[in-house]
Design a protein around this motif. Structure first.
Motif, short mmCIF file in Angstrom:
data_model
loop_
_atom_site.label_atom_id
_atom_site.label_comp_id
_atom_site.label_asym_id
_atom_site.label_seq_id
_atom_site.Cartn_x
_atom_site.Cartn_y
_atom_site.Cartn_z
N UNK A 102 13.20 0.87 -4.46
CA UNK A 102 12.38 2.25 -4.28
C UNK A 102 12.20 3.37 -5.25
N UNK A 103 13.57 3.39 -5.71
CA UNK A 103 13.87 4.19 -6.51
C UNK A 103 13.26 3.84 -7.96
N UNK A 114 5.53 5.72 -0.45
CA UNK A 114 6.64 4.92 0.47
C UNK A 114 6.43 5.97 1.75
N UNK A 115 5.81 6.57 1.99
CA UNK A 115 5.82 7.32 3.21
C UNK A 115 7.28 8.47 2.56
N UNK A 116 7.01 9.77 4.10
CA UNK A 116 8.12 10.15 4.06
C UNK A 116 9.47 10.07 4.43
N UNK A 117 9.32 9.58 5.86
CA UNK A 117 10.11 9.02 6.74
C UNK A 117 11.52 8.12 5.50
N UNK A 122 16.38 7.60 1.63
CA UNK A 122 16.30 6.98 0.32
C UNK A 122 17.11 8.19 -0.40
N UNK A 123 17.16 9.15 -0.24
CA UNK A 123 17.51 10.01 -0.79
C UNK A 123 19.02 10.17 0.43
N UNK A 184 11.29 15.62 1.08
CA UNK A 184 9.84 15.73 1.96
C UNK A 184 9.37 15.05 0.73
N UNK A 185 7.78 15.07 1.62
CA UNK A 185 6.80 14.62 0.10
C UNK A 185 6.07 15.33 0.08
N UNK A 186 5.04 15.96 -1.28
CA UNK A 186 4.30 16.74 -1.13
C UNK A 186 3.15 15.77 -1.97
N UNK A 187 1.74 16.15 -2.08
CA UNK A 187 0.82 15.56 -2.01
C UNK A 187 0.34 16.53 -3.27
#
Length: 374
Positions: A102-103, A114-117, A122-123, A184-187
């Motif tokens: 993924x990384x 790959x989505x926020x979850x 992964x982190x 988290x993810x931001x768009x």
């Protein structure tokens, strides 16, 4: 009204996601997506990272799987140090199989798809594995110090090693909880394309807490463990090379310690090499985090900051791969057992084939006693 008129302010951003950056924070009166300009990464940095990750996934994945099989399959290999090494291999295996694919995709495309979850997982797993490796190396050093420098003290048994392994994972998982909380993810839009960024996002009011947390990790999971391991292995080396070590055999269930002084020296030399490799691999990464957190303006203004991050990330991740190569190459017993793996699987396959064969049994009716008398 253009986008710049509608934004309240522009934050300072970096590749790891600290300090809400690379996007506009909009007023509540406007329902607009953030805008962003993703920084350019030097092609050489991407090539280095791609090479390291591409090699790490098969070497750590297959290599550590074979290493764990060997250490857990053969009864004579189940010594306390080998159980801890198997734990070290498990953490490296987890990163290679779960995090690395993924990384690698994320760093090359600079877009998390790959989505926020999965971003959080992964982190989180990546850092847990790092601290499991650190704490495992420290526990190994403590065990060797007790056995060699203080042989009259009770040594760690297999059950105690298992408890230590559980404690290592529990402690490592606990101290990384802030990463899971703030990742988290931001768009945002980049040249008309919707992009997703995965990273840690701390509020501006929590910057002091962020710095304190990272200093805690730097000291507690890098500086202090390395200092303790340096002390332990210095004492061990002085004891061994001054010929004051008298090996003793203490037989324990499933745990037959090495009673050969030359072999012990070789084992300690191998462990010292693993510690030195760990220190050198992660030193650039920790130095980068200090530079990023305590000099944010300098970091943000430096054009090649992201490219440097790719390089230090590559060096840090290569530690898992080098651990696997060094331990397999420098351990004669492990190499010998690995060469026996095809034989073990062939024997297992033949055993299962024999079990599936139904024997041809014929029942013969025996004459009864009355018939014999007549």
């Amino acid at each position: 009204m253009n986008a710049s008129d509608k934004s309240k302010f522009i934050g300072n951003v970096n590749e790891d996601g600290y300090y809400d950056t690379y996007y506009y924070e909009y007023n509540l009166h406007y329902d607009l997506q953030p805008l962003a300009v993703i920084p350019e990464v030097h092609p050489a940095s991407k090539v280095i990272l791609c090479i390291v990750y591409s090699l790490m996934m098969p070497i750590c994945g297959v290599g550590n799987a074979m290493l764990m099989y060997v250490l857990l399959r053969h009864r004579k290999m189940r010594t306390v140090p080998n159980l801890l090494v198997a734990n070290l291999a498990a953490s490296d295996f987890l990163v290679a199989v779960f995090c690395a694919p993924f990384n690698l995709t994320y760093y090359i495309k600079q877009n998390w798809a790959f989505g926020e979850d999965m971003c959080v997982a992964a982190a989180y797993i990546k850092l847990v594995s790092l601290y499991v490796s650190t704490n495992s190396l420290l526990v190994i050093a403590i065990d060797r110090y007790i056995v060699i420098v203080n042989p009259l003290k009770p040594r760690m048994r297999a059950m105690a090693a298992c408890i230590a392994i559980v404690a290592i994972w529990a402690i490592s998982a606990t101290i990384v909880m802030p990463t899971a909380m703030f990742t988290k993810t931001i768009q945002f839009w980049d040249n008309g394309v919707m992009m997703y960024y995965c990273g840690e996002f701390w509020k501006q009011s929590d910057i002091v807490a962020l710095k304190a947390y990272n200093v805690f990790l730097l000291i507690g999971e890098y500086v202090a463990p390395l200092g303790l391991m340096a002390f332990f292995y210095t004492s061990i080396s002085r004891q061994l090379w001054q010929h004051r070590f008298t090996p003793t055999v203490v037989r324990q269930p499933h745990n037959v310690p090495n009673c050969n002084a030359d072999s012990t020296k070789k084992t300690i030399r191998l462990l010292v090499i693993l510690v030195v490799i760990f220190a050198l691999s992660w030193l650039p990464y920790y130095s980068y985090t200090v530079y990023r957190d305590f000099f944010p303006l300098l970091h943000h203004d430096f054009v090649h900051s992201i490219s440097i991050f790719y390089v230090v990330e590559s060096i840090a991740m290569s530690n898992s791969m080098v651990n696997t190569i060094v331990y397999v190459l420098l351990n004669d017993n492990v190499r010998r057992k690995i060469r026996q793996i095809p034989i073990d699987f062939r024997r297992l396959r033949e055993k299962r084939r024999r079990q599936r064969v139904v024997p041809n049994i014929q029942f013969i009716e025996q004459p009864n006693a009355n018939q014999n008398q007549t």
